[in-house]
Enzyme design. Structure first.
Site, short mmCIF file in Angstrom:
data_model
loop_
_atom_site.label_atom_id
_atom_site.label_comp_id
_atom_site.label_asym_id
_atom_site.label_seq_id
_atom_site.Cartn_x
_atom_site.Cartn_y
_atom_site.Cartn_z
N HIS A 85 -6.92 -6.47 -0.83
CA HIS A 85 -5.94 -5.45 -0.73
C HIS A 85 -4.93 -5.83 0.17
O HIS A 85 -3.78 -5.40 0.55
CB HIS A 85 -6.55 -4.09 -0.27
N ASP A 89 -8.68 -6.49 -5.38
CA ASP A 89 -8.62 -5.46 -4.58
C ASP A 89 -9.47 -4.21 -4.70
O ASP A 89 -9.65 -3.81 -6.12
CB ASP A 89 -6.93 -5.01 -4.79
N ASP A 133 0.79 -1.24 0.14
CA ASP A 133 -0.05 -0.21 -0.08
C ASP A 133 0.89 1.04 -0.05
O ASP A 133 1.95 1.40 -0.80
CB ASP A 133 -0.95 -0.07 1.36
#
Length: 318
Positions: free
Chosen positions: A295, A267, A141
């Site tokens: 995710h 995701d 991320d």
């Protein structure tokens, strides 16, 4: 406080945390792997760690057997607990870092003023490595922007960099620039964002929090319920200033580190189309596909993620 316009209309992502590594795995046994009642797919079989590593390749013979795991915005080192256990059981050395104001790092998120300050626990760790010692950086991320920042500062100490559903930015780009590219699938992200104005409503936001009721759909749509519960009580706000900061990356430093990307196909936070756009704009050496992963693949596909990380560690130096 929810913000319906201005900067709040630009989608962003969340997640970050800090775990102090075990320096002696014999004295500090690895964390137990969690069990789950969810059905496992063929892409994520139930295998023992020793089955996941090619026995012809000894961990001690690799360029480096040391992974450094860097969480995403709002997460902390705690999110890697399954990956830590699998890698340690396979013979690797693992360090999971809590970035400033994340996980158990005791700092007010609203007071973080720069990306350098946010990433300092990671850069401090790399700076203290012995001469000649290298590690494999893994960023998830917003952690992708963080490891990129660290690669520019300490390129000689990074053997490989792995971006897991991560912000793999080009020089002059910020994480906010990346998330602003989302056009068709940003409704859930916009709905989830809660902007925090610690300095007053007439000042820029200091942090972004996420609506707990939307966490599962946004970040954990294929993750076990108990991991969603862990995240719901462990996630912290994301500092806003680092998200705005544009990276300064050079070919001679950042560009000298071998990069690999792991796509997460299911995701909802950084959709696969956006991941592929990042890849096309800043091509890594190799791209891996983690089918069925949301995710947070360290929760939804821990075995598959582990296999890919081990495979990347075994790619010989050029």
């Amino acid at each position: 406080m929810q913000n319906g316009g201005g900067v709040g209309a630009v989608p962003f992502d969340r997640s970050a945390s800090l775990r102090y590594p075990n320096s002696n795995s014999k004295k500090n046994p690895p964390l137990p792997r969690s069990s789950s009642s969810r059905a496992r797919s063929l892409t994520d079989p139930l295998l023992q760690p020793h089955q996941l590593v090619n026995q012809e390749v000894k961990v001690d013979d690799l360029e480096t057997n040391h992974f450094v795991l860097v969480h995403g915005g709002g997460f902390g080192a705690w999110c890697w607990y399954k990956t830590i256990a699998l890698l340690e059981e396979a013979g690797f050395k693992v360090t999971a870092v809590d970035l400033t104001g994340s996980g158990i790092h005791s700092f007010d998120t609203n007071s973080i003023a720069s990306l350098s300050q946010y990433v300092q626990p990671l850069t401090d760790f790399l700076e203290k490595l012995a001469d000649g010692e290298k590690v494999i950086l893994v960023g998830h991320d917003f952690g992708g922007a963080c490891i990129s920042f660290a690669m520019e500062l300490h390129s000689l100490k990074v053997s490989k960099a792995v971006f897991v559903a991560a912000a793999m930015l080009t020089s002059g780009q910020s994480a906010l620039d990346m998330f602003s590219q989302k056009t068709d699938s940003n409704d859930l992200m916009r709905q989830s964002q809660i902007f925090i104005y610690a300095n007053g409503n007439d000042k820029p936001p200091t942090a972004i929090d996420l609506d707990k009721s939307l966490l599962r759909d946004l970040l954990f749509n294929h993750s076990p319920a108990k991991d969603v519960a862990l995240a719901s009580v462990s996630m912290r706000p994301i500092p806003f200033s680092p998200v705005l900061e544009k990276l300064c990356l050079t070919d001679s430093k950042y560009g000298s580190v071998r990069r690999f990307y792991i796509e997460t196909t299911e995701d909802n936070a950084i959709p696969i189309a956006l991941q592929q756009n990042l890849i096309s704009n800043n091509p890594p050496e190799q791209v891996f596909h983690l089918k069925g992963a949301d995710h947070s693949p360290f929760f939804s596909k821990p075995q598959g993620l582990h296999r890919i990380l081990v495979d990347i560690s075994r790619i010989p130096s050029t």
